[in-house]
Write an enzyme that holds these catalytic residues in place. Structure first.
Site, PDB file in Angstrom:
ATOM      1  N   SER A 572       0.853  -1.187   0.000  1.00  0.00           N
ATOM      2  CA  SER A 572       0.000   0.000   0.000  1.00  0.00           C
ATOM      3  C   SER A 572       0.895   1.244   0.000  1.00  0.00           C
ATOM      4  O   SER A 572       1.672   1.444  -0.923  1.00  0.00           O
ATOM      5  CB  SER A 572      -0.955  -0.032   1.188  1.00  0.00           C
ATOM      6  OG  SER A 572      -1.985   0.908   1.041  1.00  0.00           O
ATOM      7  N   ASP A 657      -9.756  -3.436  -5.687  1.00  0.00           N
ATOM      8  CA  ASP A 657      -9.149  -2.631  -4.627  1.00  0.00           C
ATOM      9  C   ASP A 657      -9.743  -1.227  -4.608  1.00  0.00           C
ATOM     10  O   ASP A 657      -9.731  -0.519  -5.617  1.00  0.00           O
ATOM     11  CB  ASP A 657      -7.640  -2.550  -4.858  1.00  0.00           C
ATOM     12  CG  ASP A 657      -6.875  -2.068  -3.632  1.00  0.00           C
ATOM     13  OD1 ASP A 657      -7.464  -1.347  -2.810  1.00  0.00           O
ATOM     14  OD2 ASP A 657      -5.693  -2.415  -3.509  1.00  0.00           O
ATOM     15  N   HIS A 692      -8.143  -4.678  -1.582  1.00  0.00           N
ATOM     16  CA  HIS A 692      -6.906  -4.250  -0.946  1.00  0.00           C
ATOM     17  C   HIS A 692      -6.359  -5.287   0.034  1.00  0.00           C
ATOM     18  O   HIS A 692      -5.158  -5.462   0.149  1.00  0.00           O
ATOM     19  CB  HIS A 692      -7.168  -2.933  -0.214  1.00  0.00           C
ATOM     20  CG  HIS A 692      -5.932  -2.139   0.079  1.00  0.00           C
ATOM     21  ND1 HIS A 692      -5.098  -1.661  -0.908  1.00  0.00           N
ATOM     22  CD2 HIS A 692      -5.378  -1.738   1.260  1.00  0.00           C
ATOM     23  CE1 HIS A 692      -4.099  -0.984  -0.363  1.00  0.00           C
ATOM     24  NE2 HIS A 692      -4.244  -1.030   0.953  1.00  0.00           N
TER      25      HIS A 692
END
Length: 720
Positions: A572, A657, A692
């Site tokens: 991330s 995501d 995600h």
């Protein structure tokens, strides 16, 4: 997009059998997917960027369309071709991947159960049955015959779904009803449902497009919940719902118009007040309402101000507030419930220059505070009537944290503890006598495992600007530290989120094969206090990247490894870190794993329609202002890809995501393929069914971990 693989599989297998690892990687680099280029001019501040892969971006409508349009199909073809290419070049590691997966799963107790949490006369817990990929959610009444009530049967509920996320659950004050959230797409947009816990009936009420949490008023029929902007996914509205009515009848309670703020709704530990939080990176505003009067008027604790952050809990006649008002490292204050603005705030714990106040828990006889000093988190117990003590821990680096303390009237503190060598452990601690009971320690089902077989250390690397960065590391006893030792360095370094030194049983598969695992506690987190965060954001963001690079160089200088065996991993915002460090110092790393990486910084932070953008300008900067535009362009990984030799790289993403849209890593990989020199591996794994956080099942997620480890081990020439 048509795939082109010019080396037949049989020949590839022969090459694997007779070449060295480095030669194998080079020869197995069959022609990778080539993404088409459509030049898109992006101009701001009289500066024009050319984005040849802008076309990869899709809207939710395009992704959800039953009949894909041409652009959508082109994107799907490209992502699928990357996945096919991944399978082609990593196919020789399939046996190793399967072995790693079996190892990791075999260490996990299949019929495990969480430590029960006491709440309002019941014990709540989850448990897994042998072979189950999802949990059963259960409760038992305290002081009864111990009969178990199964609230949710996760395996049954998830049947037929490729992704099934059970979100927040909330029980009414009379213990009869539960609100629960479900996400079947992995976009973090939940539907909330209601179940009668006495009869098992699921009501017809359904609240769509929510953040996933419903908060009960004390009347046992009214809930408050947050909805999301359908495009940006920003939580922006709070509604009041009465059980038995349709969502269309719900009353809008609060609409956060400021696009830089995100909102949520909750309840005080005392259950006396409902709370609405509006927050951005640098500012907070809290509203409260008597939980017994759900139709009443909400009152603001303290109106929002730039650079004023605070959080609120309630006890007796006072609100207790953790705040950065005149306190960079935060302090704890209190104020009467009748006069709440900052002029009335009185210190309970004053500000300290060298101690960061992380959080607090209120009890009838004690105040418990979590504090971070010199990079380590501690727990301090303060008696309201006088006297205090600090809990002590033995590992050189660790994580201790309070958890699930829902009762006021108790002298028992529930806390968790873990370290790089100690599996996650849950304790009940008597705050009066200092006695404690280990309730559970994560079992590692491996007869060869013992914490004593592993060593953890805490070191400090001096960076180029003289700052000392803590590094936590772990390795198996007997592992030699020299230029041939493989070392994996991890970090995150954003949002003030500290990278904690925690145990992970899957990591044993690397440690037992001779890897050292290290965590660099770089600026951008809050390990060393609030200044540590402030010095790793906005116009100081590059400190995050140089801290990581300098930590890697330090480990080499200290003889732990060499650049031929040094690896990096982050996800991330930590994936942004990976993108930055391969541009800055590509020669330092043999391999890099970038998970769901935030790499197209400028374009994302300009686009207000993308989730997370507007309320993160205080983290990264607002590129509509030229100063921030120029600075973030200077480090944005996508904008700084050049024709040079990059390390071996594995990039992962999820098609659904909502945090880092799939097109960021996809565009980045396409541009790297276009410009990179040399024969090092560049592969991307796009999970077409997740977002995600990856796969939703308990064990499914370890398949990606196995792929990641196989990638690293293969580069080391370790075949089993």
């Amino acid at each position: 997009m048509k795939k082109q693989f010019f080396i037949p599989l049989l020949l590839a297998m022969l090459i694997v059998g007779c070449k060295t690892n480095e030669e194998t990687n080079a020869l197995l680099l069959v022609d990778a997917p080539v993404a088409k280029k459509i030049a898109k001019e992006l101009t701001l501040h009289n500066d024009t960027r050319i984005d040849n892969y802008f076309w990869m971006r899709l809207s939710d409508e395009q992704k959800n369309a039953e009949n894909p349009d041409r652009q959508t199909q082109d994107v799907l073809d490209y992502l699928n071709s990357e996945n096919d290419y991944l399978e082609e070049v990593m196919g020789h590691t399939n046996e190793l991947q399967n072995k790693l997966y079996d190892e990791m799963v075999s260490r996990i107790k299949k019929d495990d159960q969480s430590v029960p949490v006491k709440d309002n006369g019941y014990l709540y817990y989850t448990r897994f049955e042998e072979g189950g990929d999802y949990a059963l959610y259960c409760r038992k009444k305290i002081d009864s015959d111990g009969k178990e009530e199964i609230i949710f049967n996760g395996p049954e509920m998830a049947t037929g779904y490729s992704y099934y996320g059970i979100g927040s659950q909330s029980v009414s004050e009379d213990n009869k009803l539960m609100a629960f959230a479900i996400d079947t797409v992995s976009r973090r947009r939940y539907n909330i449902y209601f179940k009668n816990l006495e009869t098992g009936e699921q009501y017809s009420d359904m609240l769509s497009n929510t953040s996933g949490r419903a908060t009960w008023a004390n009347d046992n029929k009214t809930v408050f919940y947050t909805t999301k902007d359908p495009e940006t996914l920003r939580a922006n509205k709070i509604y009041r719902h009465v059980l038995g009515t349709s969502q269309a009848e719900d009353v809008l309670i609060f609409d956060e118009k400021d696009e830089t703020f995100n909102i949520g709704v909750g309840k005080s530990k005392s259950k006396a007040y409902l709370t609405i939080y509006s927050s951005q990176t640098l500012s907070t505003e809290v509203r409260v309402l008597d939980a017994n009067t759900p139709n009443g008027e909400w009152e603001i604790i303290q109106p929002r101000e730039m650079n004023l952050e605070y959080s609120v809990d309630h006890y007796g006649d006072h609100f207790y507030i953790r705040t950065n008002l005149d306190a960079k490292n935060f302090r704890l204050v209190k104020t009467p419930v009748t006069v709440t603005t900052k002029e009335n705030w009185v210190d309970v714990i004053p500000h300290r220059e060298n101690v960061y106040l992380q959080g607090f828990d209120l009890f009838s006889n004690q105040l418990v505070v979590q504090e971070r000093e010199n990079g380590l988190r501690g727990i301090r117990i303060i008696n309201w009537k006088g006297g205090e003590h600090q809990m002590t821990f033995n590992d050189p680096t660790y994580l201790a944290y309070t958890t699930s303390n829902l009762d006021f009237d108790t002298n028992i503190l529930r806390y968790g503890y873990t370290s790089l060598t100690t599996p996650n452990s849950t304790y009940d601690y008597n705050m009066d006598t200092k006695e404690q009971v280990l309730l559970k320690q994560e079992e590692v089902l491996d007869s060869n495992f013992s914490s004593d077989n592993y060593i953890s250390e805490r070191l400090f690397a001096t960076t180029r600007d003289g700052v000392k960065v803590p590094i936590s590391l772990v390795y198996k006893k007997g592992t030699e530290k020299n230029v041939n030792t493989p070392l994996l360095l991890y970090s995150y370094g954003s949002y003030g989120s500290s990278s904690e030194a925690t145990f992970n049983s899957s990591r044993l598969s690397l440690l037992d094969r001779g890897f050292i695992y290290a965590i660099a506690h770089i600026r951008g987190g809050q390990e060393m206090g609030r200044d540590w965060y402030e010095d790793g954001k906005l116009l100081k963001k590059k400190n995050t990247f140089t801290d990581f690079v300098d930590s890697g160089k330090f480990l080499i200088e200290e003889g732990f490894t060499s650049s031929k065996h040094l690896y990096a991993n982050g996800g991330s915002a930590g994936g942004l870190l990976m993108g930055a460090i391969v541009n800055m110092s590509p020669e330092l790393w043999n391999g890099v794993v970038a998970a769901v990486p935030f790499v197209d910084v400028v374009s994302t932070m300009i686009d207000e329609t993308i989730p997370l953008t507007t309320f993160e300008w205080d983290e990264w900067g607002d590129p509509r202002k030229e100063e921030y535009y120029d600075y973030m362009k200077s480090y944005s990984p996508y904008d700084n890809v050049e024709a040079k030799k990059y390390p071996n790289m594995l990039v992962t993403t999820g098609y659904w995501d909502s945090q880092v849209q799939y097109w960021e890593p996809a565009k980045w990989v396409a541009k790297l393929r276009e410009l990179k020199t040399g024969d090092n591996l560049l592969i991307m794994d796009c999970n077409m069914e997740s977002g995600h956080g990856g796969a939703s099942g308990r064990f499914e997620r370890y398949k990606r971990t196995a792929l990641t480890y196989a990638f690293l081990l293969d580069l080391e020439g370790i075949k089993n």
